[in-house]
Each structure stands twice: as structure tokens, then as C-alpha cells.
Write a protein that holds these residues in place. Structure first.
Motif, PDB file in Angstrom:
ATOM      1  N   GLY A  26       1.019  -1.216   0.176  1.00  0.00           N
ATOM      2  CA  GLY A  26       0.106  -0.201  -0.008  1.00  0.00           C
ATOM      3  C   GLY A  26       0.684   1.162  -0.147  1.00  0.00           C
ATOM      4  O   GLY A  26       0.320   2.155  -0.809  1.00  0.00           O
ATOM      5  N   PHE A  27       1.948   1.035   0.791  1.00  0.00           N
ATOM      6  CA  PHE A  27       2.752   2.399   0.730  1.00  0.00           C
ATOM      7  C   PHE A  27       3.567   2.502  -0.493  1.00  0.00           C
ATOM      8  O   PHE A  27       3.708   3.744  -0.884  1.00  0.00           O
ATOM      9  N   VAL A  28       3.884   1.521  -1.012  1.00  0.00           N
ATOM     10  CA  VAL A  28       4.633   1.579  -2.329  1.00  0.00           C
ATOM     11  C   VAL A  28       3.550   2.063  -3.511  1.00  0.00           C
ATOM     12  O   VAL A  28       4.042   2.974  -4.436  1.00  0.00           O
ATOM     13  N   ALA A  29       2.664   1.700  -3.454  1.00  0.00           N
ATOM     14  CA  ALA A  29       1.457   2.305  -4.263  1.00  0.00           C
ATOM     15  C   ALA A  29       1.211   3.787  -4.130  1.00  0.00           C
ATOM     16  O   ALA A  29       1.066   4.583  -5.191  1.00  0.00           O
ATOM     17  N   LEU A  30       1.099   3.979  -2.794  1.00  0.00           N
ATOM     18  CA  LEU A  30       1.062   5.347  -2.581  1.00  0.00           C
ATOM     19  C   LEU A  30       2.284   6.421  -2.788  1.00  0.00           C
ATOM     20  O   LEU A  30       2.211   7.419  -3.812  1.00  0.00           O
ATOM     21  N   GLN A  31       3.548   5.874  -3.035  1.00  0.00           N
ATOM     22  CA  GLN A  31       4.815   6.387  -3.632  1.00  0.00           C
ATOM     23  C   GLN A  31       4.698   6.798  -4.916  1.00  0.00           C
ATOM     24  O   GLN A  31       5.087   7.558  -5.317  1.00  0.00           O
ATOM     25  N   VAL A  32       4.141   5.507  -5.603  1.00  0.00           N
ATOM     26  CA  VAL A  32       4.287   5.660  -7.238  1.00  0.00           C
ATOM     27  C   VAL A  32       3.244   6.893  -7.511  1.00  0.00           C
ATOM     28  O   VAL A  32       3.646   7.489  -8.251  1.00  0.00           O
ATOM     29  N   ARG A  33       1.919   6.965  -6.735  1.00  0.00           N
ATOM     30  CA  ARG A  33       1.038   7.686  -7.188  1.00  0.00           C
ATOM     31  C   ARG A  33       1.530   9.264  -6.842  1.00  0.00           C
ATOM     32  O   ARG A  33       1.306  10.231  -7.603  1.00  0.00           O
ATOM     33  N   ALA A  34       2.311   9.314  -5.819  1.00  0.00           N
ATOM     34  CA  ALA A  34       3.056  10.609  -5.482  1.00  0.00           C
ATOM     35  C   ALA A  34       4.008  10.997  -6.312  1.00  0.00           C
ATOM     36  O   ALA A  34       4.058  12.308  -6.727  1.00  0.00           O
ATOM     37  N   ILE A  35       4.742  10.118  -6.938  1.00  0.00           N
ATOM     38  CA  ILE A  35       5.883  10.664  -8.116  1.00  0.00           C
ATOM     39  C   ILE A  35       5.176  10.983  -9.279  1.00  0.00           C
ATOM     40  O   ILE A  35       5.480  11.924 -10.017  1.00  0.00           O
ATOM     41  N   GLN A  36       4.091  10.258  -9.709  1.00  0.00           N
ATOM     42  CA  GLN A  36       3.130  10.724 -11.006  1.00  0.00           C
ATOM     43  C   GLN A  36       2.599  11.896 -10.594  1.00  0.00           C
ATOM     44  O   GLN A  36       2.484  12.778 -11.736  1.00  0.00           O
ATOM     45  N   ALA A  37       2.017  12.459  -9.418  1.00  0.00           N
ATOM     46  CA  ALA A  37       1.539  13.710  -9.465  1.00  0.00           C
ATOM     47  C   ALA A  37       2.752  14.740  -9.325  1.00  0.00           C
ATOM     48  O   ALA A  37       2.208  15.734  -9.948  1.00  0.00           O
ATOM     49  N   SER A  38       3.662  14.425  -8.890  1.00  0.00           N
ATOM     50  CA  SER A  38       4.987  15.513  -8.988  1.00  0.00           C
ATOM     51  C   SER A  38       5.244  15.888 -10.242  1.00  0.00           C
ATOM     52  O   SER A  38       5.516  16.606 -10.854  1.00  0.00           O
ATOM     53  N   GLN A  39       5.403  14.627 -11.136  1.00  0.00           N
ATOM     54  CA  GLN A  39       5.548  14.869 -12.526  1.00  0.00           C
ATOM     55  C   GLN A  39       4.728  15.438 -13.264  1.00  0.00           C
ATOM     56  O   GLN A  39       4.866  16.371 -14.260  1.00  0.00           O
ATOM     57  N   ASP A  40       3.369  15.556 -13.275  1.00  0.00           N
ATOM     58  CA  ASP A  40       2.465  15.954 -13.536  1.00  0.00           C
ATOM     59  C   ASP A  40       2.228  17.371 -13.341  1.00  0.00           C
ATOM     60  O   ASP A  40       2.184  18.447 -14.233  1.00  0.00           O
ATOM     61  N   ILE A  43       5.180  19.118 -15.409  1.00  0.00           N
ATOM     62  CA  ILE A  43       4.925  19.279 -16.792  1.00  0.00           C
ATOM     63  C   ILE A  43       3.751  20.400 -16.888  1.00  0.00           C
ATOM     64  O   ILE A  43       3.863  21.513 -17.653  1.00  0.00           O
ATOM     65  N   LYS A  44       2.869  20.587 -16.083  1.00  0.00           N
ATOM     66  CA  LYS A  44       1.947  21.654 -16.006  1.00  0.00           C
ATOM     67  C   LYS A  44       2.419  22.974 -15.794  1.00  0.00           C
ATOM     68  O   LYS A  44       2.322  24.013 -16.258  1.00  0.00           O
ATOM     69  N   THR A  45       3.342  23.052 -14.851  1.00  0.00           N
ATOM     70  CA  THR A  45       4.034  24.356 -14.528  1.00  0.00           C
ATOM     71  C   THR A  45       5.090  24.830 -15.658  1.00  0.00           C
ATOM     72  O   THR A  45       4.888  26.018 -15.974  1.00  0.00           O
ATOM     73  N   GLN A  46       5.710  23.722 -16.223  1.00  0.00           N
ATOM     74  CA  GLN A  46       6.421  24.024 -17.465  1.00  0.00           C
ATOM     75  C   GLN A  46       5.592  24.749 -18.701  1.00  0.00           C
ATOM     76  O   GLN A  46       6.012  25.657 -19.455  1.00  0.00           O
ATOM     77  N   ALA A  47       4.451  23.960 -18.897  1.00  0.00           N
ATOM     78  CA  ALA A  47       3.540  24.253 -20.011  1.00  0.00           C
ATOM     79  C   ALA A  47       2.953  25.830 -19.597  1.00  0.00           C
ATOM     80  O   ALA A  47       2.762  26.794 -20.589  1.00  0.00           O
ATOM     81  N   MET A  48       2.453  26.130 -18.483  1.00  0.00           N
ATOM     82  CA  MET A  48       2.238  27.590 -18.012  1.00  0.00           C
ATOM     83  C   MET A  48       3.284  28.452 -18.253  1.00  0.00           C
ATOM     84  O   MET A  48       3.004  29.500 -18.820  1.00  0.00           O
ATOM     85  N   HIS A  49       4.514  28.234 -17.925  1.00  0.00           N
ATOM     86  CA  HIS A  49       5.586  28.963 -18.321  1.00  0.00           C
ATOM     87  C   HIS A  49       5.715  29.239 -19.731  1.00  0.00           C
ATOM     88  O   HIS A  49       5.571  30.483 -20.083  1.00  0.00           O
ATOM     89  N   PHE A  50       5.673  28.315 -20.582  1.00  0.00           N
ATOM     90  CA  PHE A  50       5.587  28.576 -22.074  1.00  0.00           C
ATOM     91  C   PHE A  50       4.495  29.337 -22.592  1.00  0.00           C
ATOM     92  O   PHE A  50       4.591  30.536 -23.443  1.00  0.00           O
ATOM     93  N   MET A  51       3.020  29.273 -21.949  1.00  0.00           N
ATOM     94  CA  MET A  51       2.149  30.038 -22.391  1.00  0.00           C
ATOM     95  C   MET A  51       2.161  31.253 -21.830  1.00  0.00           C
ATOM     96  O   MET A  51       1.555  32.246 -22.631  1.00  0.00           O
ATOM     97  N   GLN A  52       2.737  31.424 -20.659  1.00  0.00           N
ATOM     98  CA  GLN A  52       2.746  33.013 -20.304  1.00  0.00           C
ATOM     99  C   GLN A  52       3.937  33.698 -20.986  1.00  0.00           C
ATOM    100  O   GLN A  52       3.515  34.928 -21.168  1.00  0.00           O
ATOM    101  N   SER A  53       4.597  33.138 -21.348  1.00  0.00           N
ATOM    102  CA  SER A  53       5.919  33.805 -22.253  1.00  0.00           C
ATOM    103  C   SER A  53       5.383  34.394 -23.574  1.00  0.00           C
ATOM    104  O   SER A  53       5.677  35.475 -24.033  1.00  0.00           O
ATOM    105  N   ILE A  54       4.560  33.271 -24.101  1.00  0.00           N
ATOM    106  CA  ILE A  54       3.983  33.686 -25.443  1.00  0.00           C
ATOM    107  C   ILE A  54       2.842  34.945 -25.267  1.00  0.00           C
ATOM    108  O   ILE A  54       2.755  35.970 -26.023  1.00  0.00           O
ATOM    109  N   SER A  55       2.061  34.780 -24.346  1.00  0.00           N
ATOM    110  CA  SER A  55       1.343  35.948 -23.846  1.00  0.00           C
ATOM    111  C   SER A  55       1.864  37.409 -23.515  1.00  0.00           C
ATOM    112  O   SER A  55       1.264  38.279 -24.245  1.00  0.00           O
ATOM    113  N   GLU A  56       2.761  37.112 -22.856  1.00  0.00           N
ATOM    114  CA  GLU A  56       3.658  38.504 -22.494  1.00  0.00           C
ATOM    115  C   GLU A  56       4.321  39.033 -23.859  1.00  0.00           C
ATOM    116  O   GLU A  56       4.153  40.102 -23.987  1.00  0.00           O
ATOM    117  N   SER A  57       4.707  38.150 -24.700  1.00  0.00           N
ATOM    118  CA  SER A  57       5.276  38.516 -26.208  1.00  0.00           C
ATOM    119  C   SER A  57       4.246  39.211 -26.846  1.00  0.00           C
ATOM    120  O   SER A  57       4.395  40.163 -27.318  1.00  0.00           O
TER     121      SER A  57
END
Length: 178
Positions: A26-40, A43-57
Motif C-alpha cells: 500500500g505504501f509503495v502504491a502511494l509512493q508511485v502515485r505521489a511521483i506521478q503527481a509530482s511529474q504531472d 509538466i503543467k508548470t512548464q506548460a504554463m511558463h511557455f504559455m505565459q511567455s507567449i502571452s507576454e510577448s
């Protein structure tokens, strides 16, 4: 110790080990889900950064509003990665040249993170709306979610419906800009 009690301690130990193993899984499954959430989240933070760059430009270079959309979409749909014709960090550029250069630069950086960008008029905008008043939507997609169409006509249906609702389980973000 009675003869009928022999081995009971061993069974108790085995049962407790089984319970412990289930808890560890159970703890291993929880850890795997936490890693997936961190990766998600990353990537959302990076995507927002690129969209904000375009918007400001876009805000800084309003004269080339459509050139940004065309250049970003051209980069997303090109079979081979295009390059900007003029390097605006070393040369003096027109508004359109700067938009092309910046769009390719941001799109290249996004592509390095596995993010594809696209840009089009937002859902619900009437075609007769003047260019300066049009809301543009910037899309970031990753993993299995795709932007389709051409540089002139972006199809974002894997990400969002024509009414502006996100498609369930899509991996994308949308940002409106003026």
C-alpha cells in the motif's frame, strides 16, 4: 507446551508477515502515485511558463499578433523543425520577424520538455470581431493528447470541446490572451 499448540506461533508470525506485506505494498502504491503527481505538476508548470511567455510577448508586440499564431502552429505541424529566418538577438528585426523568432524559440524550448504548443482564436469568437479585440487561446499538450490541423486551422478537439470544456483525461492546458 501442549502437543496441539505446536506450530501456532509460526502461523501467527506468517499472518503478521502477510499483513505487513500488504501494508508495505500500500505504501509503495502511494509512493508511485505521489511521483506521478509530482511529474504531472512539473509538466503543467512548464506548460504554463511557455504559455505565459507567449502571452507576454503578444502584449509587447501587438502589431504581430497573427504572426505569433502562424509561427507557433507552423512549428507544431512542420515535418522538419523550421528555424526563424532572422536571429533577433543579433540583428534588428521587424515586428513580424521578432514574432517568428520568438515563437520558434519558445516552441523549441517547449518541445524539449515534450510539450507542443498551438494557438488559435478562442471558442465562441465571431469571425467579424476586429483583430485587436479577438481573444486568442494558447494550447499546451503533452503525452497522448494531440493538436491537429494546419498552421491556419488548429484542431484542438483532443484537448477541448468547441464550447470550451476540457476533454476528460486529456493532457493539456489552455490560456486565453488578448
Amino acid at each position: 507446551m501442549m502437543y496441539s499448540q505446536r506450530g501456532v506461533g509460526m502461523i501467527e508470525v506468517l499472518v503478521s508477515l502477510l499483513i505487513l506485506a500488504i501494508a508495505v505494498l500500500g505504501f509503495v502504491a502511494l509512493q508511485v502515485r505521489a511521483i506521478q503527481a509530482s511529474q504531472d505538476a512539473l509538466i503543467k508548470t512548464q506548460a504554463m511558463h511557455f504559455m505565459q511567455s507567449i502571452s507576454e510577448s503578444l502584449r509587447a508586440n501587438k502589431d504581430a499578433k497573427l504572426q505569433y499564431a502562424t509561427s507557433i502552429n507552423t512549428y507544431s505541424f512542420a515535418q522538419t523543425q523550421p528555424v526563424a529566418s532572422v536571429n533577433c538577438t543579433t540583428s534588428k528585426c521587424t515586428a513580424d520577424q521578432f514574432a517568428t523568432y520568438e515563437a520558434y524559440d519558445i516552441s523549441t524550448q517547449a518541445s524539449n520538455f515534450g510539450i507542443r504548443l498551438g494557438m488559435t482564436t478562442c471558442p465562441g469568437i465571431v469571425a467579424s470581431t476586429t483583430l485587436n479585440l479577438k481573444r486568442l487561446c494558447i494550447f499546451s499538450v503533452w503525452e497522448d493528447t494531440q493538436l491537429k490541423g494546419t498552421a491556419a486551422a488548429l484542431d484542438y478537439s483532443d484537448c477541448m470541446t468547441s464550447t470550451g470544456s476540457y476533454v476528460s483525461s486529456s493532457k493539456c492546458l489552455m490560456m486565453e490572451t488578448y
